[in-house]
Design a protein around this motif. Structure first.
Motif, PDB file in Angstrom:
ATOM      1  N   ASN A 237      77.725  37.272  65.927  1.00  0.00           N
ATOM      2  CA  ASN A 237      76.867  38.428  65.669  1.00  0.00           C
ATOM      3  C   ASN A 237      76.671  39.261  66.933  1.00  0.00           C
ATOM      4  N   VAL A 238      76.409  38.584  68.052  1.00  0.00           N
ATOM      5  CA  VAL A 238      76.201  39.303  69.313  1.00  0.00           C
ATOM      6  C   VAL A 238      77.493  39.968  69.773  1.00  0.00           C
ATOM      7  N   ALA A 239      78.606  39.220  69.692  1.00  0.00           N
ATOM      8  CA  ALA A 239      79.886  39.758  70.144  1.00  0.00           C
ATOM      9  C   ALA A 239      80.336  40.943  69.289  1.00  0.00           C
ATOM     10  N   ARG A 240      80.185  40.820  67.976  1.00  0.00           N
ATOM     11  CA  ARG A 240      80.573  41.935  67.101  1.00  0.00           C
ATOM     12  C   ARG A 240      79.725  43.173  67.386  1.00  0.00           C
ATOM     13  N   ASN A 241      78.458  42.957  67.663  1.00  0.00           N
ATOM     14  CA  ASN A 241      77.581  44.071  67.991  1.00  0.00           C
ATOM     15  C   ASN A 241      78.106  44.823  69.218  1.00  0.00           C
ATOM     16  N   ALA A 242      78.543  44.060  70.226  1.00  0.00           N
ATOM     17  CA  ALA A 242      79.076  44.669  71.445  1.00  0.00           C
ATOM     18  C   ALA A 242      80.383  45.405  71.171  1.00  0.00           C
ATOM     19  N   VAL A 243      81.264  44.763  70.424  1.00  0.00           N
ATOM     20  CA  VAL A 243      82.572  45.369  70.126  1.00  0.00           C
ATOM     21  C   VAL A 243      82.402  46.646  69.315  1.00  0.00           C
ATOM     22  N   GLU A 244      81.517  46.611  68.313  1.00  0.00           N
ATOM     23  CA  GLU A 244      81.306  47.800  67.484  1.00  0.00           C
ATOM     24  C   GLU A 244      80.692  48.939  68.284  1.00  0.00           C
ATOM     25  N   ALA A 245      79.791  48.604  69.220  1.00  0.00           N
ATOM     26  CA  ALA A 245      79.182  49.643  70.056  1.00  0.00           C
ATOM     27  C   ALA A 245      80.232  50.307  70.940  1.00  0.00           C
ATOM     28  N   MET A 246      81.134  49.499  71.517  1.00  0.00           N
ATOM     29  CA  MET A 246      82.200  50.070  72.355  1.00  0.00           C
ATOM     30  C   MET A 246      83.161  50.921  71.538  1.00  0.00           C
ATOM     31  N   PRO A 286      78.612  51.621  76.149  1.00  0.00           N
ATOM     32  CA  PRO A 286      77.698  52.712  76.502  1.00  0.00           C
ATOM     33  C   PRO A 286      76.310  52.264  76.926  1.00  0.00           C
ATOM     34  N   GLY A 287      75.975  51.002  76.683  1.00  0.00           N
ATOM     35  CA  GLY A 287      74.627  50.535  76.979  1.00  0.00           C
ATOM     36  C   GLY A 287      73.703  50.753  75.795  1.00  0.00           C
ATOM     37  N   ILE A 288      72.535  50.156  75.886  1.00  0.00           N
ATOM     38  CA  ILE A 288      71.533  50.231  74.817  1.00  0.00           C
ATOM     39  C   ILE A 288      70.414  51.158  75.263  1.00  0.00           C
ATOM     40  N   PRO A 289      70.056  52.146  74.446  1.00  0.00           N
ATOM     41  CA  PRO A 289      68.962  53.049  74.829  1.00  0.00           C
ATOM     42  C   PRO A 289      67.683  52.277  75.137  1.00  0.00           C
ATOM     43  N   GLU A 290      66.946  52.735  76.147  1.00  0.00           N
ATOM     44  CA  GLU A 290      65.710  52.057  76.527  1.00  0.00           C
ATOM     45  C   GLU A 290      64.726  51.980  75.366  1.00  0.00           C
ATOM     46  N   LEU A 296      64.913  45.216  70.053  1.00  0.00           N
ATOM     47  CA  LEU A 296      66.318  44.974  69.738  1.00  0.00           C
ATOM     48  C   LEU A 296      66.521  43.833  68.745  1.00  0.00           C
ATOM     49  N   PHE A 297      65.667  42.802  68.819  1.00  0.00           N
ATOM     50  CA  PHE A 297      65.863  41.620  67.983  1.00  0.00           C
ATOM     51  C   PHE A 297      64.992  41.639  66.731  1.00  0.00           C
ATOM     52  N   TYR A 298      64.381  42.797  66.446  1.00  0.00           N
ATOM     53  CA  TYR A 298      63.600  42.911  65.222  1.00  0.00           C
ATOM     54  C   TYR A 298      64.531  43.141  64.036  1.00  0.00           C
ATOM     55  N   PRO A 299      64.192  42.607  62.856  1.00  0.00           N
ATOM     56  CA  PRO A 299      65.004  42.900  61.667  1.00  0.00           C
ATOM     57  C   PRO A 299      64.981  44.390  61.350  1.00  0.00           C
ATOM     58  N   MET A 300      66.120  44.893  60.873  1.00  0.00           N
ATOM     59  CA  MET A 300      66.272  46.269  60.419  1.00  0.00           C
ATOM     60  C   MET A 300      66.239  47.288  61.549  1.00  0.00           C
ATOM     61  N   VAL A 301      66.353  46.848  62.812  1.00  0.00           N
ATOM     62  CA  VAL A 301      66.431  47.769  63.939  1.00  0.00           C
ATOM     63  C   VAL A 301      67.869  47.829  64.415  1.00  0.00           C
ATOM     64  N   SER A 302      68.459  49.021  64.428  1.00  0.00           N
ATOM     65  CA  SER A 302      69.849  49.171  64.828  1.00  0.00           C
ATOM     66  C   SER A 302      70.039  50.499  65.541  1.00  0.00           C
ATOM     67  N   GLY A 303      70.935  50.496  66.525  1.00  0.00           N
ATOM     68  CA  GLY A 303      71.266  51.730  67.223  1.00  0.00           C
ATOM     69  C   GLY A 303      72.461  52.434  66.620  1.00  0.00           C
ATOM     70  N   ARG A 304      73.040  51.850  65.565  1.00  0.00           N
ATOM     71  CA  ARG A 304      74.216  52.450  64.942  1.00  0.00           C
ATOM     72  C   ARG A 304      73.841  53.015  63.576  1.00  0.00           C
ATOM     73  N   ALA A 305      74.487  54.106  63.223  1.00  0.00           N
ATOM     74  CA  ALA A 305      74.152  54.795  61.969  1.00  0.00           C
ATOM     75  C   ALA A 305      74.368  53.896  60.760  1.00  0.00           C
ATOM     76  N   SER A 330      70.635  45.833  79.980  1.00  0.00           N
ATOM     77  CA  SER A 330      71.622  46.855  79.643  1.00  0.00           C
ATOM     78  C   SER A 330      71.427  48.119  80.469  1.00  0.00           C
ATOM     79  N   ARG A 331      72.547  48.669  80.871  1.00  0.00           N
ATOM     80  CA  ARG A 331      72.604  49.994  81.474  1.00  0.00           C
ATOM     81  C   ARG A 331      73.958  50.573  81.097  1.00  0.00           C
ATOM     82  N   PRO A 332      74.150  51.878  81.191  1.00  0.00           N
ATOM     83  CA  PRO A 332      75.455  52.456  80.825  1.00  0.00           C
ATOM     84  C   PRO A 332      76.595  51.786  81.582  1.00  0.00           C
ATOM     85  N   GLY A 333      77.582  51.299  80.839  1.00  0.00           N
ATOM     86  CA  GLY A 333      78.737  50.644  81.452  1.00  0.00           C
ATOM     87  C   GLY A 333      78.590  49.154  81.639  1.00  0.00           C
ATOM     88  N   HIS A 334      77.409  48.602  81.366  1.00  0.00           N
ATOM     89  CA  HIS A 334      77.219  47.157  81.560  1.00  0.00           C
ATOM     90  C   HIS A 334      76.073  46.674  80.671  1.00  0.00           C
TER      91      HIS A 334
END
Length: 348
Positions: A237-246, A286-290, A296-305, A330-334
């Motif tokens: 779940n964590v890895a897919r989240n990272a891959v999809e964000a990239m 791209p990093g996660i918005p502040e 981030l770990f709340y149900p139904m919270v997502s940064g993707r459309a 998280s910061r942009p690029g890391h």
């Protein structure tokens, strides 16, 4: 005699001359800065740090004004690549000598942050289970009514609408079940974390071959009691989240690093563990918005459309079942997710 007392203090104590060169420090300071007095005596304090968060200016001002200063939660980057957060006080003893006292804050800050995270997660879990219970009951009634209605309809075209009702009810039921997270009992079998990571790596390489997946494993890590299938789900779940964000951000040369380390005498929440397994997943996306990082770990919270917002919540739930947790920086690029799991099993 006073130096002997300072050698036994847990507070880091340093003595600097008028050019801010190190003349003495106690063992606590050696441990904090990861250096030995014999190797760095006579060097400027700035030479021991790659970044001092303005500490050099404060020391110079204290020397010039002959006035003590105290700074809170200052981040110092050490030469070895690590960083520490400290409170420090600088006191001029004379025109040619400064006393610097440093108190590490990392452990206290981590305890406070993790306790808050665990409390929020527990509150969200209770809320989600209550909401799910209230939603599932009427869903069952709607599904049953639609099936009864379908039996009495003679027009086949109308039956298509009842099938849509049943399918959508089933979809909502699955979504509610996902919100509740894993409900199976853990198997508590000896678990090799590298076997889990290799399975996740193979799945990701098949799904998104455009992402480079690198490994940096600590082969000395022992097995720990756990559920292999659920741990694979959490890491995936964590890895897919990272891959999809990239992928969605169009990251150039996207890469994901899977790293394992053993952490000794490590604090999770308010509990100290003798040995903790750290699984880090590090991406160059791209990093996660502040604005999202606190929830981030709340149900139904997502940064993707098109994200469901359940993947990270479920992963955190699985880690809680293993008496661990997930941290994120998280910061942009890391972006780095750290899955922390005690290697010894607590007896409840």
């Amino acid at each position: 005699m006073y130096r002997r007392l300072m050698e036994h203090l847990t507070t880091a104590v340093l003595l600097l001359d008028d050019e801010l060169r190190l003349s003495w420090m106690n063992p606590a300071a050696e441990a904090l800065l990861a250096v030995s007095l014999g190797r760095v005596q006579g060097l400027s304090l700035a030479a021991l740090l790659t970044e001092d968060d303005g500490m050099g200016d404060v020391l110079a001002k204290a020397r010039d004004d002959q006035h003590p200063f105290t700074q809170r939660e200052v981040r110092l980057a050490l030469l070895g690549g690590t960083a520490v957060t400290v409170d420090y006080t600088v006191t001029p003893l004379s025109m040619s000598e400064l006393l610097v006292e440093m108190e590490p804050r990392d452990r206290l800050l981590r305890i406070s942050r993790e306790e808050a995270l665990l409390n929020r997660q527990e509150a969200i879990k209770v809320l989600s289970r209550g909401l799910a219970h209230e939603v599932k009951n009427p869903l069952g009634g709607i599904r049953g009514a639609a099936q009864l209605l379908e039996r009495d309809l003679d027009d086949p075209t109308l039956k298509e609408f009842t099938r849509i009702i049943v399918e959508e009810v089933d979809r909502l039921r699955d979504l509610v079940d996902s919100m509740l997270g894993p409900n199976k009992l853990l198997r508590h079998e000896p678990l090799n974390v590298h076997k889990v990571l290799e399975r996740v790596r193979a799945l990701l390489m098949a799904e998104t071959p455009s992402v480079t997946i690198e490994r940096d494993y600590d082969p000395s890590l022992p097995d720990f009691p756990g559920d292999e299938a659920q741990m694979i789900q959490a890491v995936l779940n964590v890895a897919r989240n990272a891959v999809e964000a990239m992928t969605e951000a169009g990251t150039e040369a996207p890469s994901l690093l899977l790293r394992t380390r053993a952490r000794r005498q490590f604090t999770l929440g308010a509990e100290r563990h003798r040995l903790v397994c750290e699984v880090a997943l590090i991406d160059n996306g791209p990093g996660i918005p502040e604005s999202l990082q606190e929830t981030l770990f709340y149900p139904m919270v997502s940064g993707r459309a098109d994200g469901s917002g359940l993947g990270l919540s479920i992963a955190q739930g699985i880690l809680h079942q293993h008496q661990g947790l997930i941290e994120c920086e998280s910061r942009p690029g890391h972006t780095e997710f750290r899955l922390l799991i005690p290697l010894e099993r607590r007896h409840d």
